[in-house]
Motif scaffolding. Structure first.
Motif, PDB file in Angstrom:
ATOM      1  N   LEU A  13       7.621  -4.077 -13.167  1.00  0.00           N
ATOM      2  CA  LEU A  13       7.820  -5.088 -12.127  1.00  0.00           C
ATOM      3  C   LEU A  13       6.932  -6.310 -12.318  1.00  0.00           C
ATOM      4  CD1 LEU A  13       8.167  -2.664  -9.095  1.00  0.00           C
ATOM      5  CD2 LEU A  13       9.898  -4.314  -9.843  1.00  0.00           C
ATOM      6  N   GLY A  14       5.922  -6.207 -13.165  1.00  0.00           N
ATOM      7  CA  GLY A  14       5.069  -7.362 -13.445  1.00  0.00           C
ATOM      8  C   GLY A  14       4.385  -7.883 -12.192  1.00  0.00           C
ATOM      9  N   ASP A  15       4.457  -9.201 -11.983  1.00  0.00           N
ATOM     10  CA  ASP A  15       3.713  -9.797 -10.867  1.00  0.00           C
ATOM     11  C   ASP A  15       4.373  -9.591  -9.515  1.00  0.00           C
ATOM     12  OD1 ASP A  15       5.832 -11.543 -11.115  1.00  0.00           O
ATOM     13  OD2 ASP A  15       4.628 -13.283 -11.684  1.00  0.00           O
ATOM     14  N   LEU A  16       5.480  -8.841  -9.463  1.00  0.00           N
ATOM     15  CA  LEU A  16       6.036  -8.488  -8.159  1.00  0.00           C
ATOM     16  C   LEU A  16       5.138  -7.486  -7.440  1.00  0.00           C
ATOM     17  CD1 LEU A  16       9.880  -8.114  -8.844  1.00  0.00           C
ATOM     18  CD2 LEU A  16       8.677  -9.984  -7.696  1.00  0.00           C
ATOM     19  N   VAL A  17       4.312  -6.766  -8.197  1.00  0.00           N
ATOM     20  CA  VAL A  17       3.338  -5.838  -7.618  1.00  0.00           C
ATOM     21  C   VAL A  17       1.950  -6.415  -7.826  1.00  0.00           C
ATOM     22  CG1 VAL A  17       2.312  -3.534  -7.772  1.00  0.00           C
ATOM     23  CG2 VAL A  17       4.789  -3.810  -7.976  1.00  0.00           C
ATOM     24  N   SER A  18       1.249  -6.672  -6.731  1.00  0.00           N
ATOM     25  CA  SER A  18      -0.095  -7.249  -6.822  1.00  0.00           C
ATOM     26  C   SER A  18      -1.186  -6.186  -6.818  1.00  0.00           C
ATOM     27  CB  SER A  18      -0.327  -8.218  -5.664  1.00  0.00           C
ATOM     28  OG  SER A  18      -0.189  -7.563  -4.413  1.00  0.00           O
ATOM     29  N   HIS A  19      -0.841  -4.966  -6.372  1.00  0.00           N
ATOM     30  CA  HIS A  19      -1.858  -3.910  -6.253  1.00  0.00           C
ATOM     31  C   HIS A  19      -1.181  -2.563  -6.449  1.00  0.00           C
ATOM     32  CE1 HIS A  19      -5.366  -2.128  -3.615  1.00  0.00           C
ATOM     33  NE2 HIS A  19      -5.431  -1.738  -4.879  1.00  0.00           N
ATOM     34  N   PHE A  67       0.833  -3.993 -18.689  1.00  0.00           N
ATOM     35  CA  PHE A  67       0.339  -3.500 -17.401  1.00  0.00           C
ATOM     36  C   PHE A  67      -0.550  -4.537 -16.711  1.00  0.00           C
ATOM     37  CE2 PHE A  67      -1.748   0.025 -14.849  1.00  0.00           C
ATOM     38  CZ  PHE A  67      -0.608   0.258 -14.110  1.00  0.00           C
ATOM     39  N   ALA A  68       0.077  -5.635 -16.311  1.00  0.00           N
ATOM     40  CA  ALA A  68      -0.663  -6.787 -15.801  1.00  0.00           C
ATOM     41  C   ALA A  68      -0.815  -6.790 -14.283  1.00  0.00           C
ATOM     42  CB  ALA A  68       0.023  -8.068 -16.255  1.00  0.00           C
ATOM     43  N   LYS A  70      -5.957  -2.508  -9.268  1.00  0.00           N
ATOM     44  CA  LYS A  70      -5.621  -1.096  -9.444  1.00  0.00           C
ATOM     45  C   LYS A  70      -6.703  -0.254  -8.773  1.00  0.00           C
ATOM     46  CE  LYS A  70      -5.605  -1.697 -13.881  1.00  0.00           C
ATOM     47  NZ  LYS A  70      -5.549  -1.475 -15.348  1.00  0.00           N
ATOM     48  N   THR A  71      -6.260   0.662  -7.899  1.00  0.00           N
ATOM     49  CA  THR A  71      -7.191   1.520  -7.167  1.00  0.00           C
ATOM     50  C   THR A  71      -6.759   2.971  -7.291  1.00  0.00           C
ATOM     51  OG1 THR A  71      -7.692  -0.223  -5.548  1.00  0.00           O
ATOM     52  CG2 THR A  71      -8.190   2.046  -4.903  1.00  0.00           C
ATOM     53  N   TYR A  72      -7.733   3.832  -7.524  1.00  0.00           N
ATOM     54  CA  TYR A  72      -7.472   5.273  -7.511  1.00  0.00           C
ATOM     55  C   TYR A  72      -8.228   5.867  -6.332  1.00  0.00           C
ATOM     56  CZ  TYR A  72      -6.392   9.952  -9.206  1.00  0.00           C
ATOM     57  OH  TYR A  72      -5.893  11.224  -9.311  1.00  0.00           O
ATOM     58  N   ILE A  73      -7.501   6.568  -5.443  1.00  0.00           N
ATOM     59  CA  ILE A  73      -8.103   7.233  -4.284  1.00  0.00           C
ATOM     60  C   ILE A  73      -8.062   8.733  -4.517  1.00  0.00           C
ATOM     61  CG2 ILE A  73      -8.013   7.621  -1.802  1.00  0.00           C
ATOM     62  CD1 ILE A  73      -6.573   4.957  -1.509  1.00  0.00           C
ATOM     63  N   ARG A  74      -9.212   9.335  -4.608  1.00  0.00           N
ATOM     64  CA  ARG A  74      -9.322  10.779  -4.815  1.00  0.00           C
ATOM     65  C   ARG A  74      -9.579  11.471  -3.478  1.00  0.00           C
ATOM     66  NH1 ARG A  74      -8.785  15.478  -5.499  1.00  0.00           N
ATOM     67  NH2 ARG A  74     -10.212  16.867  -6.599  1.00  0.00           N
ATOM     68  N   CYS A  75      -8.819  12.513  -3.196  1.00  0.00           N
ATOM     69  CA  CYS A  75      -9.007  13.307  -1.978  1.00  0.00           C
ATOM     70  C   CYS A  75      -9.979  14.441  -2.288  1.00  0.00           C
ATOM     71  CB  CYS A  75      -7.674  13.850  -1.493  1.00  0.00           C
ATOM     72  SG  CYS A  75      -6.489  12.558  -1.031  1.00  0.00           S
ATOM     73  N   SER A  76     -11.188  14.331  -1.778  1.00  0.00           N
ATOM     74  CA  SER A  76     -12.278  15.194  -2.245  1.00  0.00           C
ATOM     75  C   SER A  76     -12.171  16.640  -1.767  1.00  0.00           C
ATOM     76  CB  SER A  76     -13.626  14.607  -1.824  1.00  0.00           C
ATOM     77  OG  SER A  76     -13.739  14.546  -0.415  1.00  0.00           O
ATOM     78  N   GLN A  77     -11.372  16.907  -0.725  1.00  0.00           N
ATOM     79  CA  GLN A  77     -11.213  18.284  -0.264  1.00  0.00           C
ATOM     80  C   GLN A  77     -10.258  19.092  -1.148  1.00  0.00           C
ATOM     81  OE1 GLN A  77     -10.229  18.621   3.884  1.00  0.00           O
ATOM     82  NE2 GLN A  77     -11.808  17.184   4.515  1.00  0.00           N
ATOM     83  N   ALA A  78      -9.478  18.412  -1.972  1.00  0.00           N
ATOM     84  CA  ALA A  78      -8.518  19.091  -2.831  1.00  0.00           C
ATOM     85  C   ALA A  78      -9.148  19.398  -4.186  1.00  0.00           C
ATOM     86  CB  ALA A  78      -7.278  18.214  -3.023  1.00  0.00           C
ATOM     87  N   ASN A  79      -8.870  20.580  -4.691  1.00  0.00           N
ATOM     88  CA  ASN A  79      -9.323  20.950  -6.026  1.00  0.00           C
ATOM     89  C   ASN A  79      -8.508  20.155  -7.039  1.00  0.00           C
ATOM     90  OD1 ASN A  79      -9.649  22.188  -8.564  1.00  0.00           O
ATOM     91  ND2 ASN A  79     -10.056  24.183  -7.645  1.00  0.00           N
ATOM     92  N   GLY A  80      -9.158  19.283  -7.776  1.00  0.00           N
ATOM     93  CA  GLY A  80      -8.447  18.366  -8.654  1.00  0.00           C
ATOM     94  C   GLY A  80      -8.406  18.784 -10.105  1.00  0.00           C
ATOM     95  N   ARG A 123     -11.634   6.308 -13.644  1.00  0.00           N
ATOM     96  CA  ARG A 123     -13.068   6.030 -13.532  1.00  0.00           C
ATOM     97  C   ARG A 123     -13.601   5.290 -14.748  1.00  0.00           C
ATOM     98  NH1 ARG A 123     -16.353  10.519 -10.148  1.00  0.00           N
ATOM     99  NH2 ARG A 123     -17.560   8.634  -9.851  1.00  0.00           N
ATOM    100  N   GLU A 124     -12.992   5.536 -15.898  1.00  0.00           N
ATOM    101  CA  GLU A 124     -13.495   4.939 -17.139  1.00  0.00           C
ATOM    102  C   GLU A 124     -12.645   3.770 -17.622  1.00  0.00           C
ATOM    103  OE1 GLU A 124     -13.512   8.249 -19.809  1.00  0.00           O
ATOM    104  OE2 GLU A 124     -14.817   9.471 -18.497  1.00  0.00           O
ATOM    105  N   GLY A 125     -11.446   3.634 -17.076  1.00  0.00           N
ATOM    106  CA  GLY A 125     -10.538   2.600 -17.552  1.00  0.00           C
ATOM    107  C   GLY A 125     -10.891   1.215 -17.033  1.00  0.00           C
ATOM    108  N   GLN A 126     -10.493   0.220 -17.759  1.00  0.00           N
ATOM    109  CA  GLN A 126     -10.793  -1.162 -17.387  1.00  0.00           C
ATOM    110  C   GLN A 126      -9.961  -1.594 -16.183  1.00  0.00           C
ATOM    111  OE1 GLN A 126     -10.153  -3.920 -20.567  1.00  0.00           O
ATOM    112  NE2 GLN A 126     -11.006  -5.662 -19.460  1.00  0.00           N
ATOM    113  N   GLY A 127     -10.615  -2.185 -15.219  1.00  0.00           N
ATOM    114  CA  GLY A 127      -9.917  -2.789 -14.092  1.00  0.00           C
ATOM    115  C   GLY A 127      -9.602  -1.865 -12.933  1.00  0.00           C
TER     116      GLY A 127
END
Length: 277
Positions: free
Chosen positions: A137-143, A221-222, A226-236, A247-251
């Motif tokens: 979708l490119g710039d149609l998605v801002s986040h 992938f522009a 980009k946000t990752y939300i981890r649910c800490s009560q769940a065994n991941g 956590r290690e990726g750019q951006g």
């Protein structure tokens, strides 16, 4: 039985947790928090947005019904489409449904909205089609927001994150042409006793083809945020590769909330505030 509760709990590596509303955020909100605990737009915020909320395996758009009004009451727009073959679209369930089917669902939905400033949220399995859709979708998605979700790389299928299930699932699919992946009991997702009958009654089989088709990413992938939300009560356990990439990726911005895997059901306010941060 292959799909016993114990096996399924190991399958998803998700454990039910308490229903505490206390939050743990590893990165602070960019907006301001009012005295009521609701997030309001501050100087660090990015303005009003349209949220497209993509559910995970076995779920449907219904699972976001507690989050949507919270986003709307803050002045945002929100939609929660159901992917092909699931929930109210279960009559469409077939072997023809693949990951690409669900990517197309999201791409067509976002394009049909014709709105700027779209935040695309993918939960659990939904991280796969949401990430591929955002790439297209490119710039149609801002986040792009991944909520306790699988983050794919190009050429990777979802079952690469749970390789011990590849052969059992393939064998079941070959043995029975009508077989699809049975839903797990909602307790595995951390859903409380009061909501389990409701949630369990709405969970439907996951199209097996969606787990076996590799993701195709262009590599550009522009997406601006980009946000990752981890649910800490769940065994991941099965999310290990995805969390490491975020956590290690750019951006990527990485935050944690004190909630179980189905946070949109059990911790709607906490999740809504995190999404608006």
């Amino acid at each position: 039985m292959l799909f016993s509760v114990d096996f399924c709990a190991y399958h998803l590596a998700l454990q039910p947790g308490c229903q505490s509303q206390q939050t743990e955020i590893t990165q602070p909100f960019s907006g301001q928090v009012s005295r009521t605990g609701h997030l309001r737009q501050g100087k660090g915020a990015f303005g009003m947005t349209t949220f497209v909320l993509v559910h995970g395996a076995w779920h449907g758009g219904w699972c976001w019904q507690r989050v949507v009004p919270l986003l709307e009451s803050a002045g945002h727009a929100a939609t929660s489409p159901t992917l092909t073959g699931l929930a109210e679209r279960v009559p469409q369930l077939s072997r023809d449904i693949t990951l690409e089917t669900h990517v197309a669902d999201i791409v067509n939905h976002v394009r049909g909205l014709a709105r700027p400033n779209v935040t695309l949220v993918g939960h659990s399995y939904g991280g796969f089609p949401a990430t591929v859709a955002a790439d297209r979708l490119g710039d149609l998605v801002s986040h792009l927001v991944l909520l306790d979700a699988f983050l794919p790389e190009d050429g990777e299928m979802l079952l690469d994150h749970a390789s011990h299930l590849i052969e059992p699932y393939r064998a079941s699919a070959v043995t029975d042409p009508d077989w699809h992946i049975p839903p797990l009991p909602s307790v595995v997702f951390g859903v409380g006793k009061e909501d389990q009958p409701w949630v369990d009654s709405l969970l439907t089989p996951q199209p097996v083809g969606s787990y076996f088709q590799p993701a195709t990413l262009r590599g550009t992938f522009a997406v601006a945020r980009k946000t990752y939300i981890r649910c800490s009560q769940a065994n991941g356990e099965l999310l290990g590769k995805s969390v490491a990439r975020a956590r290690e990726g750019q951006g990527w911005r990485y935050i944690e909330i004190d909630a179980g895997h189905d946070a949109m059901i059990t911790h709607a306010r906490l999740l809504a505030d995190a999404l608006m941060s």
